[in-house]
Design an enzyme around this catalytic site. Structure first.
Site, PDB file in Angstrom:
ATOM      1  N   GLU A 218       4.422   6.160  -2.266  1.00  0.00           N
ATOM      2  CA  GLU A 218       4.390   5.266  -3.426  1.00  0.00           C
ATOM      3  C   GLU A 218       4.394   3.846  -2.880  1.00  0.00           C
ATOM      4  O   GLU A 218       5.302   3.453  -2.170  1.00  0.00           O
ATOM      5  CB  GLU A 218       5.611   5.531  -4.315  1.00  0.00           C
ATOM      6  CG  GLU A 218       5.444   5.104  -5.758  1.00  0.00           C
ATOM      7  CD  GLU A 218       5.372   3.599  -5.931  1.00  0.00           C
ATOM      8  OE1 GLU A 218       4.317   3.106  -6.378  1.00  0.00           O
ATOM      9  OE2 GLU A 218       6.345   2.924  -5.608  1.00  0.00           O
ATOM     10  N   HIS A 219       3.367   3.073  -3.223  1.00  0.00           N
ATOM     11  CA  HIS A 219       3.025   1.881  -2.461  1.00  0.00           C
ATOM     12  C   HIS A 219       3.893   0.665  -2.755  1.00  0.00           C
ATOM     13  O   HIS A 219       3.932  -0.282  -1.970  1.00  0.00           O
ATOM     14  CB  HIS A 219       1.560   1.524  -2.750  1.00  0.00           C
ATOM     15  CG  HIS A 219       0.834   0.893  -1.595  1.00  0.00           C
ATOM     16  ND1 HIS A 219       1.323  -0.186  -0.915  1.00  0.00           N
ATOM     17  CD2 HIS A 219      -0.340   1.186  -1.015  1.00  0.00           C
ATOM     18  CE1 HIS A 219       0.465  -0.545   0.035  1.00  0.00           C
ATOM     19  NE2 HIS A 219      -0.549   0.287  -0.008  1.00  0.00           N
ATOM     20  N   SER A 220       4.596   0.633  -3.878  1.00  0.00           N
ATOM     21  CA  SER A 220       5.220  -0.630  -4.270  1.00  0.00           C
ATOM     22  C   SER A 220       6.356  -1.103  -3.367  1.00  0.00           C
ATOM     23  O   SER A 220       6.511  -2.310  -3.180  1.00  0.00           O
ATOM     24  CB  SER A 220       5.686  -0.561  -5.730  1.00  0.00           C
ATOM     25  OG  SER A 220       6.559   0.509  -5.935  1.00  0.00           O
ATOM     26  N   CYS A 222       6.714  -0.885  -0.029  1.00  0.00           N
ATOM     27  CA  CYS A 222       6.231  -1.429   1.229  1.00  0.00           C
ATOM     28  C   CYS A 222       4.812  -0.931   1.473  1.00  0.00           C
ATOM     29  O   CYS A 222       4.282  -0.137   0.691  1.00  0.00           O
ATOM     30  CB  CYS A 222       7.128  -1.023   2.401  1.00  0.00           C
ATOM     31  SG  CYS A 222       7.190   0.753   2.668  1.00  0.00           S
ATOM     32  N   ARG A 347       4.359  -9.478   2.291  1.00  0.00           N
ATOM     33  CA  ARG A 347       3.739  -8.161   2.272  1.00  0.00           C
ATOM     34  C   ARG A 347       2.338  -8.245   2.888  1.00  0.00           C
ATOM     35  O   ARG A 347       2.158  -7.972   4.061  1.00  0.00           O
ATOM     36  CB  ARG A 347       3.663  -7.632   0.825  1.00  0.00           C
ATOM     37  CG  ARG A 347       5.004  -7.213   0.238  1.00  0.00           C
ATOM     38  CD  ARG A 347       5.427  -5.855   0.756  1.00  0.00           C
ATOM     39  NE  ARG A 347       4.477  -4.815   0.434  1.00  0.00           N
ATOM     40  CZ  ARG A 347       4.502  -4.026  -0.630  1.00  0.00           C
ATOM     41  NH1 ARG A 347       5.470  -4.162  -1.510  1.00  0.00           N
ATOM     42  NH2 ARG A 347       3.599  -3.081  -0.815  1.00  0.00           N
TER      43      ARG A 347
END
Length: 511
Positions: A218-220, A222, A347
């Site tokens: 799940e990308h949020s 990192c 990020r």
């Protein structure tokens, strides 16, 4: 799972730093965002769950899915020590036996986890309703959010076109078999998409019934490089066979009934119907996804760097530009991820591969009247431009995150009168990423990678440039008549071969 936990412990003790960056603090801060956290659905904008203290049992456990049931397993004891791998094995086997007993008695799980694959506002509404049914649901929800990592034991082996868990697989490590594996990692079995998962967990290890394993992220919290480093560590470590238990069929003491617990849900007909409805909303998305792993084995980064003297990433990006134009007859804004790791909380930023330099080179490649020497000069200019864009984006001199931040900060009242910049046709076209790409890492231990295209008529391409092999995870949509993953793979292969021929015919000094 044992090696993943070992990696977490060693990193916390500052015993290891990954060799992917000189700034170890960057990695240590961001890898922590993979543990003991979940994405929480809210109407309009999600949030992260709060980090627990390290002492509660829920913060010392992993989340396990099997047959759509959830369990937690204590993997770190009250003295903050990771349990031995033999005990972990016992607890896993005990849960498998428990699930088998439940199935044999006729019990079936309500697939609550499928709600996490649904549209976010729908999931937010269903989560609120689910938590209102019983305090027990709140307890289970908190245990999921606080768990360290997730593990899905899939009681099937996915085969394309199979409606059941058939194990009649193509030969191992063939494109067909790898694509089947990618499909299951992406969305679970196509006959019941979204099952046996909790997609809000940042890192889920997934093991199918034939033993092949991968991970879904799940990308949020990192970027993909961060958990991939942990995944690679877990794979390359040696296996201590003596740490495991004897054959369960010959040892009656192989299970352990303590150290794990079921997570229970109180549901009603509304939740059951919403699980069915969520699955039906997910199904066409899954069926429309045309994903494929391309193994380009004609050469790899050793040839690109040592023989051709070119930056591998810029080289591959030029191949994308050529392949896109050859298949579309036009150019498009191209997104490539770059890490802004020199900044404490940063990020990523966008590298814009499509430039006047790359455009000039692609057009020259399409014109047989232009000499190969000129084509090579234009390629060198495009490579140099891309390298410059990369340095600028990595050091905070990009534009896309700044503009995105401004848009996200606008209030509802401000959005009613959008500034002229955000309505500008060129600006909107420049934000339409029909080529969305990301260089993950060499990933020598991985068989592939992948993510979805953000545009219906585009491609999502994740790639792993290795020394002798370059792997591409390519995704497009079956329903789009102007794109085809297989066609793009074939044209990309030819473009890479043409690039080497051009560079070999006109060698140049290292760039």
């Amino acid at each position: 799972m044992h090696r993943s936990l070992e990696f977490k412990r060693r990193l916390e003790r500052q015993e290891i730093y990954p060799n992917t960056t000189k700034n170890g603090l960057w990695f240590q801060r961001t890898i922590g965002l993979n543990f003991n956290i979940s994405r929480i659905p809210l109407k309009g904008c999600d949030m992260f769950s709060s980090l627990p203290s390290p002492t509660p049992p829920s913060a010392r456990a992993i989340l396990l899915h099997i047959h759509n049931w959830q369990y937690t397993i204590e993997v770190i004891n009250s003295s903050s020590q990771t349990i031995p791998v033999g005990i972990l094995e016992q607890r896993l086997l005990s849960i498998v036996e428990d699930a088998s007993r439940r199935l044999n008695s006729g019990e079936r799980a309500v697939p609550v986890g499928v709600l996490t694959a649904d549209e976010r506002d729908c999931w937010a509404e269903n989560q609120e309703y689910l938590l209102s049914l019983s305090p027990l649901n709140g307890t289970s929800f908190q245990a999921i959010n606080h768990s360290i990592l997730a593990l899905s034991l899939d009681p099937w082996t996915y085969v394309p076109g199979s409606s059941s868990g058939s194990t009649s697989l193509p030969l191992p490590n063939t494109p067909q078999e790898v694509d089947a594996h990618l499909h299951n990692l992406r969305s679970s079995h196509s006959s019941h998409p979204g099952h046996n998962r909790w997609f809000d967990k940042p890192y889920t290890l997934i093991v199918e019934s034939n033993g092949r394993a991968g991970a879904n992220g799940e990308h949020s919290p990192c970027d993909a490089l961060v958990p991939s480093i942990m995944g690679e560590y877990s794979v390359v470590q040696e296996m201590d066979i003596d740490a495991f238990q004897p054959d369960p069929s010959t040892d009656s003491s192989w299970t352990e009934t303590t150290g794990w617990q079921r997570l229970e849900w109180v549901t009603d007909e509304h939740i059951k119907s919403e699980c069915i409805a969520a699955e039906e909303r997910i199904r066409p998305i899954v069926q429309d996804s045309d994903d494929h792993v391309l193994w380009f084995d004609a050469y790899g980064t050793d040839v690109i760097k040592q023989e051709l003297g070119i930056s591998p990433d810029a080289y591959i990006q030029m191949a994308f530009q050529l392949a896109w134009y050859r298949t579309q007859g036009e150019f498009t804004a191209t997104y490539e991820t770059v890490l802004t790791r020199i900044f404490h909380h940063a990020r990523t930023e966008t590298i814009r591969t499509y430039s006047k330099e790359s455009r000039a080179w692609v057009l020259a490649m399409m014109d047989n009247s232009i000499s190969t020497a000129t084509k090579r000069e234009l390629l060198d200019s495009a490579i140099q431009a891309h390298s410059g864009f990369t340095r600028a984006a990595a050091t905070g001199k990009g534009v896309d995150r700044h503009l995105l931040g401004l848009r996200c900060m606008m209030t509802a009242e401000e959005l009613a009168e959008i500034p002229d910049l955000f309505r500008d046709e060129l600006f909107m076209r420049s934000q339409t990423w029909k080529l969305s790409t990301s260089n993950l890492s060499p990933g020598d231990q991985f068989r592939g990678t992948g993510f979805g295209t953000p545009e219906h008529d585009g491609y999502g391409i994740s790639y792993l440039p290795g020394r002798d092999l370059i792997m591409f995870g390519i995704e497009s949509k079956h329903s789009c008549p102007s794109t085809s993953t297989q066609v793009f793979s074939d044209v990309l292969t030819q473009s890479l071969l043409d690039l080497r021929e051009l560079c070999s015919f006109h060698p140049k000094a290292h760039l």
